[in-house]
Design a protein around this motif. Structure first.
Motif, PDB file in Angstrom:
ATOM      1  N   SER A 181       0.849  -1.127   0.004  1.00 45.00           N
ATOM      2  CA  SER A 181      -0.059  -0.084   0.012  1.00 45.00           C
ATOM      3  C   SER A 181       0.881   1.266   0.050  1.00 45.00           C
ATOM      4  N   ILE A 182       0.243   2.321  -0.284  1.00 45.84           N
ATOM      5  CA  ILE A 182       0.987   3.763  -0.368  1.00 45.84           C
ATOM      6  C   ILE A 182       1.677   3.911   0.979  1.00 45.84           C
ATOM      7  N   LEU A 183       0.925   3.398   2.135  1.00 43.90           N
ATOM      8  CA  LEU A 183       1.909   3.672   3.497  1.00 43.90           C
ATOM      9  C   LEU A 183       2.919   2.755   3.539  1.00 43.90           C
ATOM     10  N   GLU A 184       3.054   1.876   2.629  1.00 53.02           N
ATOM     11  CA  GLU A 184       4.445   1.061   2.737  1.00 53.02           C
ATOM     12  C   GLU A 184       5.449   1.391   1.625  1.00 53.02           C
ATOM     13  N   ALA A 185       5.096   2.490   0.948  1.00 52.57           N
ATOM     14  CA  ALA A 185       5.976   2.945  -0.049  1.00 52.57           C
ATOM     15  C   ALA A 185       7.447   2.859   0.399  1.00 52.57           C
ATOM     16  N   PRO A 186       8.375   2.370  -0.521  1.00 50.74           N
ATOM     17  CA  PRO A 186       9.807   2.316  -0.176  1.00 50.74           C
ATOM     18  C   PRO A 186      10.407   3.465  -0.338  1.00 50.74           C
ATOM     19  N   ILE A 187       9.749   4.405  -1.075  1.00 48.88           N
ATOM     20  CA  ILE A 187      10.366   5.787  -1.390  1.00 48.88           C
ATOM     21  C   ILE A 187       9.479   6.994  -0.570  1.00 48.88           C
ATOM     22  N   ALA A 188       9.993   7.368   0.363  1.00 50.34           N
ATOM     23  CA  ALA A 188       9.317   8.389   1.128  1.00 50.34           C
ATOM     24  C   ALA A 188       9.111   9.875   0.191  1.00 50.34           C
ATOM     25  N   PRO A 189       7.916  10.512   0.403  1.00 47.75           N
ATOM     26  CA  PRO A 189       7.733  11.741  -0.343  1.00 47.75           C
ATOM     27  C   PRO A 189       9.092  12.688  -0.450  1.00 47.75           C
ATOM     28  N   ALA A 190       9.708  12.782   0.433  1.00 45.21           N
ATOM     29  CA  ALA A 190      11.035  13.801   0.495  1.00 45.21           C
ATOM     30  C   ALA A 190      11.929  13.043  -0.427  1.00 45.21           C
ATOM     31  N   ALA A 191      12.111  12.058  -0.399  1.00 46.25           N
ATOM     32  CA  ALA A 191      13.038  11.295  -1.283  1.00 46.25           C
ATOM     33  C   ALA A 191      12.716  11.352  -2.773  1.00 46.25           C
ATOM     34  N   MET A 192      11.285  11.170  -2.942  1.00 46.29           N
ATOM     35  CA  MET A 192      10.789  11.388  -4.250  1.00 46.29           C
ATOM     36  C   MET A 192      11.056  12.706  -4.997  1.00 46.29           C
ATOM     37  N   ALA A 193      10.909  13.675  -4.091  1.00 42.99           N
ATOM     38  CA  ALA A 193      10.757  15.334  -4.399  1.00 42.99           C
ATOM     39  C   ALA A 193      12.457  15.480  -4.725  1.00 42.99           C
ATOM     40  N   GLU A 194      13.269  14.731  -4.115  1.00 45.06           N
ATOM     41  CA  GLU A 194      14.770  15.020  -4.369  1.00 45.06           C
ATOM     42  C   GLU A 194      14.750  14.590  -5.751  1.00 45.06           C
ATOM     43  N   LEU A 195      14.432  13.427  -6.107  1.00 46.93           N
ATOM     44  CA  LEU A 195      14.713  12.716  -7.511  1.00 46.93           C
ATOM     45  C   LEU A 195      14.127  13.526  -8.666  1.00 46.93           C
ATOM     46  N   LEU A 196      12.808  14.031  -8.228  1.00 50.65           N
ATOM     47  CA  LEU A 196      12.122  14.770  -9.346  1.00 50.65           C
ATOM     48  C   LEU A 196      12.910  15.983  -9.556  1.00 50.65           C
ATOM     49  N   GLU A 197      13.567  16.527  -8.712  1.00 49.20           N
ATOM     50  CA  GLU A 197      14.147  17.978  -8.611  1.00 49.20           C
ATOM     51  C   GLU A 197      15.606  17.612  -9.468  1.00 49.20           C
ATOM     52  N   LEU A 198      16.173  16.474  -9.316  1.00 46.08           N
ATOM     53  CA  LEU A 198      17.528  16.317  -9.973  1.00 46.08           C
ATOM     54  C   LEU A 198      17.012  16.186 -11.581  1.00 46.08           C
TER      55      LEU A 198
ATOM     56  N   ALA B 265      14.341   2.410  -4.619  1.00 47.84           N
ATOM     57  CA  ALA B 265      13.325   1.363  -4.068  1.00 47.84           C
ATOM     58  C   ALA B 265      13.872   0.291  -3.544  1.00 47.84           C
ATOM     59  N   ALA B 266      14.983  -0.335  -4.393  1.00 46.66           N
ATOM     60  CA  ALA B 266      15.584  -1.508  -3.989  1.00 46.66           C
ATOM     61  C   ALA B 266      16.601  -1.365  -2.633  1.00 46.66           C
ATOM     62  N   THR B 267      17.451  -0.072  -2.895  1.00 45.07           N
ATOM     63  CA  THR B 267      18.433   0.048  -1.763  1.00 45.07           C
ATOM     64  C   THR B 267      17.867   1.235  -0.544  1.00 45.07           C
ATOM     65  N   GLY B 268      16.818   1.828  -0.880  1.00 44.68           N
ATOM     66  CA  GLY B 268      16.583   2.748   0.079  1.00 44.68           C
ATOM     67  C   GLY B 268      17.604   3.928   0.130  1.00 44.68           C
ATOM     68  N   GLU B 269      18.597   4.073  -0.671  1.00 39.51           N
ATOM     69  CA  GLU B 269      19.520   5.162  -0.790  1.00 39.51           C
ATOM     70  C   GLU B 269      18.939   6.301  -1.591  1.00 39.51           C
ATOM     71  N   PRO B 270      19.253   7.495  -0.956  1.00 34.61           N
ATOM     72  CA  PRO B 270      18.578   8.751  -1.696  1.00 34.61           C
ATOM     73  C   PRO B 270      19.246   8.964  -3.281  1.00 34.61           C
ATOM     74  N   ALA B 271      18.413   9.721  -3.971  1.00 33.98           N
ATOM     75  CA  ALA B 271      18.691   9.858  -5.355  1.00 33.98           C
ATOM     76  C   ALA B 271      20.286  10.376  -5.518  1.00 33.98           C
ATOM     77  N   LYS B 272      20.395  11.204  -5.108  1.00 34.27           N
ATOM     78  CA  LYS B 272      21.802  12.068  -5.256  1.00 34.27           C
ATOM     79  C   LYS B 272      22.894  11.000  -4.928  1.00 34.27           C
ATOM     80  N   THR B 273      22.975  10.206  -3.980  1.00 31.21           N
ATOM     81  CA  THR B 273      23.773   9.196  -3.789  1.00 31.21           C
ATOM     82  C   THR B 273      24.051   8.178  -4.840  1.00 31.21           C
ATOM     83  N   ILE B 274      22.771   7.825  -5.344  1.00 31.67           N
ATOM     84  CA  ILE B 274      22.854   6.885  -6.663  1.00 31.67           C
ATOM     85  C   ILE B 274      23.429   7.389  -7.858  1.00 31.67           C
ATOM     86  N   VAL B 275      23.153   8.565  -8.032  1.00 40.13           N
ATOM     87  CA  VAL B 275      23.605   9.223  -9.216  1.00 40.13           C
ATOM     88  C   VAL B 275      25.025   9.491  -9.107  1.00 40.13           C
ATOM     89  N   ASN B 276      25.551  10.029  -8.000  1.00 35.11           N
ATOM     90  CA  ASN B 276      27.006  10.119  -7.918  1.00 35.11           C
ATOM     91  C   ASN B 276      27.796   8.735  -7.851  1.00 35.11           C
TER      92      ASN B 276
END
Ligand code: ADP
Ligand code: MG
Ligand code: ZN
Length: 474
Positions: free
Chosen positions: A359-376, A395-406
């Motif tokens: 369910s959305i409550l169990e979403a592996p990506i929180a809104p803040a993390a999602m926002a960061e990705l969309l900003e990139l 979703a798989a690792t729980g790492e933030p977008a910036k970390t993965i991109v770098n």
């Protein structure tokens, strides 16, 4: 030609901690007959005491569906014999229900329609029978006797299976917004009986109805009604008459079959329950309920269109559940571009949740993390294509977008000189395609873009790639 007429009776199990007339727990899944006491077992001489929460929850629903609330209502005994009903009667409401004359709106392909609600009343659930398949033995579990139900009876205002489905979804959405019921058809906390009849198109005299039971998913509700309508049409075309009866839906055979003749109200020998006082609801209680009412799906949808400029479709999807709507708004707060946020939620995120059954409550990506990705993506640091890959990784690792991109070196290549070099190599090594392109086979553009993207592992800014290719191929 015929027109079908449909009215639904919905039983929603209320999310109270204890039963409607005793202090026993309503928790699901306990060993059989452990959540029982003399009251819900129907022992002689005991007295029921009404659970105020049950009234509170039903009142919320009544107000949300624009019902008029009866300041005085009554409980009645509905008498029938069945082994899952220890008292020999069910306490329900009959002549004076808590609420009447309400409505809600459904929307199908942009068309709004008002569906009347005849009444809402409170009642107790019965026990559960299980039948041994190997031996002629049945068992009864009375944990469920006395669990509170709210019955919502609609007017016969629906004309198609889709309208019935839309009504049921809207109703479920409202009970969930109000947090008074889980609204789960599959698990039986939200049960629907469908009354179906047909009449000549344009007539105002309803036909004889059949009541359909055992509809435990939205799909079954719509399929069963469609089947029943065609069954009744056939009977009438053959010169026969539909009989009033209760029919069971058989999901394996995709048809309904007769269960029993339909009882009339007088078969139940209803009478006011002498053990319970009339229920008095004062204006203050109704007003307090109205004041504390949360924003409901219809209002939320309208606000999403107004405040965020979302298309009606997006607004409907996002407001269908309060949790999804909250997720959307949390994202927009941090990344204030509503349409891209909506696209990402309805697309990749919903897809991810569907495949993982979360369910959305169990979403592996929180809104803040999602926002960061969309900003990139929005800043052009990564392309949309890369963003989708980063999303999966998040979703798989729980790492933030910036970390993965770098870490993965996924930063978009926007260096024109660098891309130009690659474009030149690609064109040099594909002379046949270049010639064909110049001879008018412009569809090859996709091929060239694909080659450059492959060379850059998808990191080249597609805008620059397209522009450079167009220049060089002129
Ligand atoms: P009962 O308990 O006998 O089923 P209710 O009043 O609880 O009676 O429910 C009747 C339901 O049947 C309502 O939802 C109503 O809209 C619907 N209904 C009544 N007459 C017809 C009809 N001719 N065709 C289809 N639905 C009908
Ligand atoms: Mg009925
Ligand atoms: Zn009890």
């Amino acid at each position: 030609m015929f027109e079908s007429v449909i009215g639904l009776e919905v039983h929603a199990q209320l999310k109270t901690r204890t039963k409607i007339f005793c202090g026993c727990s309503t928790a699901f899944g306990a060993p059989p007959n452990t959540h029982t006491c003399p009251v819900c077992l129907g022992m002689p001489g005991v007295l029921p005491v009404l659970n105020k929460k049950v009234v509170d929850y039903t009142l919320k629903m009544a107000v949300a569906t624009h019902c008029s609330v009866n300041r005085e209502s009554r409980f009645a005994r509905k008498n029938y014999f069945y082994p899952d009903l220890p008292k020999g009667y069910q306490i329900s409401q009959y002549e004076l229900p808590i609420a009447e004359h309400g409505h809600l709106h459904i929307e199908i392909e942009g068309q709004k329609k008002r569906i009347g609600i005849t009444r809402i009343h409170m009642e107790e659930d019965a026990g559960k029978l299980t039948h041994d398949t190997a031996r002629p033995i049945s068992r009864v579990d009375l944990n469920r006797t006395g669990v509170p139900l709210m019955e919502i009876v609609s007017e016969p205002d629906m004309r198609t299976p889709e309208e019935a489905g839309a009504y049921l979804r809207q109703l479920r959405s409202i009970v969930r917004y109000l947090d008074v019921s889980d609204g789960n058809l599959e698990e039986g906390s939200f049960r629907c009986d469908a009354n179906v009849s047909i009449m000549p198109k344009g007539s105002d005299i309803f036909g004889i109805r059949a009541e359909l039971k055992n509809l435990n998913s939205f799909k079954h509700v719509e399929k069963a009604i469609a089947y029943e309508v065609s069954r009744q049409k056939e009977i009438i075309m053959d010169g026969g008459a539909v009989v009033q009866e209760t029919r069971l839906w058989d999901p394996a055979k995709n048809r309904t079959f007769s269960m029993r003749g339909k009882e009339d109200a007088h078969d139940y020998r209803y009478f006011p329950d002498p053990d319970l006082l009339p229920l008095i609801i004062d204006d203050a209680w109704v007003e307090a309920t109205r004041k504390n009412q949360p924003e409901l799906p219809e209002q939320k949808k309208a606000r999403f269109i107004d405040a965020y400029g979302l298309p009606a479709y997006d607004a409907a999807v996002l407001s269908a559940s309060r949790e999804l709507a909250d997720y959307f708004e949390a994202c927009v707060k941090l990344f204030p571009k509503p349409k891209p946020v909506s696209n990402w939620i309805m697309g990749p995120l919903q897809g991810l949740l569907n495949t993982s059954g979360k369910s959305i409550l169990e979403a592996p990506i929180a809104p803040a993390a999602m926002a960061e990705l969309l900003e990139l993506e929005d800043e052009g640091v990564i392309s949309n294509k890369i963003a989708k890959i980063v999303f999966e990784e998040m979703a798989a690792t729980g790492e933030p977008a910036k970390t993965i991109v770098n870490q993965k070196g996924l930063v978009q290549v926007s260096d024109v000189a660098a891309i130009e070099k690659i474009v030149a190599t690609i064109l040099d090594s594909n002379p046949k395609e270049v010639a064909a392109y110049k001879n008018g086979k412009t569809k090859l553009m996709g091929f060239f873009v694909g080659q450059v993207m492959r060379e850059t592992k998808g990191k080249a800014d597609p805008k620059i790639v397209n522009q450079l290719l167009r220049e060089k191929l002129r």
